[in-house]
Design an enzyme around this catalytic site. Structure first.
Site, PDB file in Angstrom:
ATOM      1  CG  ASP A 101      -2.076   0.926   1.111  1.00 56.30           C
ATOM      2  OD1 ASP A 101      -3.218   0.447   1.141  1.00 56.30           O
ATOM      3  OD2 ASP A 101      -1.853   2.153   0.994  1.00 56.30           O
ATOM      4  CB  ILE A 102       1.203   4.016  -2.449  1.00 50.54           C
ATOM      5  CG1 ILE A 102       2.365   4.901  -2.868  1.00 50.54           C
ATOM      6  CG2 ILE A 102      -0.098   4.770  -2.541  1.00 50.54           C
ATOM      7  CD1 ILE A 102       3.624   4.194  -3.184  1.00 50.54           C
ATOM      8  CD  GLN A 120     -14.620  -0.638  -2.389  1.00 50.88           C
ATOM      9  OE1 GLN A 120     -15.822  -0.784  -2.166  1.00 50.88           O
ATOM     10  NE2 GLN A 120     -13.970  -1.326  -3.310  1.00 50.88           N
ATOM     11  CG  HIS A 130      -8.534  -3.577  -2.144  1.00 52.82           C
ATOM     12  ND1 HIS A 130      -9.395  -2.797  -2.873  1.00 52.82           N
ATOM     13  CD2 HIS A 130      -8.297  -2.907  -0.999  1.00 52.82           C
ATOM     14  CE1 HIS A 130      -9.658  -1.694  -2.195  1.00 52.82           C
ATOM     15  NE2 HIS A 130      -9.015  -1.734  -1.052  1.00 52.82           N
ATOM     16  CG  PHE A 131      -8.890  -9.634   1.493  1.00 51.83           C
ATOM     17  CD1 PHE A 131      -9.524  -9.666   2.718  1.00 51.83           C
ATOM     18  CD2 PHE A 131      -9.421 -10.380   0.450  1.00 51.83           C
ATOM     19  CE1 PHE A 131     -10.672 -10.425   2.907  1.00 51.83           C
ATOM     20  CE2 PHE A 131     -10.570 -11.128   0.621  1.00 51.83           C
ATOM     21  CZ  PHE A 131     -11.200 -11.155   1.857  1.00 51.83           C
ATOM     22  CG  HIS A 132      -6.635  -2.978   3.298  1.00 51.33           C
ATOM     23  ND1 HIS A 132      -5.958  -1.815   3.034  1.00 51.33           N
ATOM     24  CD2 HIS A 132      -7.877  -2.800   2.782  1.00 51.33           C
ATOM     25  CE1 HIS A 132      -6.750  -0.968   2.397  1.00 51.33           C
ATOM     26  NE2 HIS A 132      -7.936  -1.539   2.230  1.00 51.33           N
TER      27      HIS A 132
HETATM   28  P1  AMP Z   1      -9.791   0.972   0.327  1.00 52.51           P
HETATM   29  O1  AMP Z   1     -10.032   2.311   0.951  1.00 52.51           O
HETATM   30  O2  AMP Z   1     -10.172  -0.202   1.194  1.00 52.51           O
HETATM   31  O3  AMP Z   1     -10.437   0.932  -1.045  1.00 52.51           O
HETATM   32  O4  AMP Z   1      -8.233   0.841   0.149  1.00 52.51           O
HETATM   33  C1  AMP Z   1      -7.528   1.338  -0.949  1.00 52.51           C
HETATM   34  C2  AMP Z   1      -6.087   1.357  -0.555  1.00 52.51           C
HETATM   35  O5  AMP Z   1      -5.327   1.556  -1.712  1.00 52.51           O
HETATM   36  C3  AMP Z   1      -5.719   2.471   0.426  1.00 52.51           C
HETATM   37  O6  AMP Z   1      -5.154   1.908   1.601  1.00 52.51           O
HETATM   38  C4  AMP Z   1      -4.721   3.317  -0.351  1.00 52.51           C
HETATM   39  O7  AMP Z   1      -3.683   3.801   0.461  1.00 52.51           O
HETATM   40  C5  AMP Z   1      -4.213   2.340  -1.380  1.00 52.51           C
HETATM   41  N1  AMP Z   1      -3.734   2.905  -2.632  1.00 52.51           N
HETATM   42  C6  AMP Z   1      -4.283   3.889  -3.380  1.00 52.51           C
HETATM   43  N2  AMP Z   1      -3.553   4.105  -4.488  1.00 52.51           N
HETATM   44  C7  AMP Z   1      -2.532   3.225  -4.455  1.00 52.51           C
HETATM   45  C8  AMP Z   1      -1.425   2.950  -5.325  1.00 52.51           C
HETATM   46  N3  AMP Z   1      -1.232   3.626  -6.466  1.00 52.51           N
HETATM   47  N4  AMP Z   1      -0.548   1.983  -4.952  1.00 52.51           N
HETATM   48  C9  AMP Z   1      -0.718   1.301  -3.808  1.00 52.51           C
HETATM   49  N5  AMP Z   1      -1.736   1.514  -2.956  1.00 52.51           N
HETATM   50  C10 AMP Z   1      -2.634   2.459  -3.266  1.00 52.51           C
END
Ligand code: AMP
Length: 138
Positions: free
Chosen positions: A33-34, A96, A102-104
Site C-alpha cells: 500500500d502506497i 472503500q 481487495h484485501f488489506h
Molecule cells: P480501500 O479504501 O479499502 O479501497 O483501500 C484502498 C487502498 O489503496 C488504500 O489503503 C490506499 O492507500 C491504497 N492505494 C491507493 N492508491 C494506491 C497505489 N497507487 N498503490 C498502492 N496503494 C494504493
C-alpha cells in the site's frame, strides 16, 4: 455499482501505473500500500473486474482468499508480527476508496497504532526494503 475500468488498481493491473509488487499469478496481484497504515501494509487484489465482494465470482473469491492467506503467512515469516489484521471494505459508506475489491493485510504489534486510512503517501523507494523481506518469504 458499475465497474470503472479506469480505477487505479485496474491501471496497476494493466501496468499503466507502477506498484511495489510482492506476488502475481494468473488470478491475483499483491503489492504494498502506497499510504501504509503500518509497516508492511499489503494489498491483495483479484484480476477479475469487480467493485466489491458482492460482485466477485465465487471462483475468484476463493483464489483471492487463498492468496491472501499465502501473503499473510509470508508476512508472519518475514516480519514476525504478533498479530495480523485483514481488512476488506465494500462501498464508500464502508470507507472503500478504490472501487476494485481487495484485501488489506496489516501486520500488527500491541502498542503501535495504525495511521489513518489512505491519507499519507510515501515514496515507493522507502517501501522496497520491507517488500524485499516479504518477497523472500513467499
Ligand atoms: P480501500 O479504501 O479499502 O479501497 O483501500 C484502498 C487502498 O489503496 C488504500 O489503503 C490506499 O492507500 C491504497 N492505494 C491507493 N492508491 C494506491 C497505489 N497507487 N498503490 C498502492 N496503494 C494504493
Amino acid at each position: 455499482m458499475t465497474y470503472d475500468p479506469n480505477n487505479i488498481f485496474a491501471k496497476i493491473l494493466r501496468k499503466e501505473l507502477p506498484c511495489v509488487k510482492l506476488y502475481e499469478d494468473e488470478d491475483v496481484l499483491s503489492f504494498l500500500d502506497i499510504m501504509p497504515q503500518v509497516e508492511g501494509h499489503t494489498l491483495v487484489i483479484p484480476k477479475e473486474a469487480a467493485c466489491d465482494i458482492l460482485q466477485l465470482s465465487t471462483t475468484s473469491a476463493s483464489r483471492l482468499i487463498m492468496a491472501t492467506q499465502r501473503i499473510a503467512r509470508a508476512i508472519k515469516s518475514a516480519l514476525n508480527p504478533p498479530g495480523i489484521m485483514l481488512m476488506q471494505l465494500n462501498g464508500v459508506a464502508a470507507g472503500q476508496t478504490v472501487p476494485h475489491i481487495h484485501f488489506h493485510v496489516l501486520p500488527r504489534h500491541a502498542g503501535i497504532d495504525m495511521k489513518l486510512h489512505a491519507r499519507q503517501m510515501v515514496d515507493s523507494k522507502t517501501l522496497e526494503p520491507v517488500a524485499a523481506r516479504i518477497r523472500a518469504a513467499l
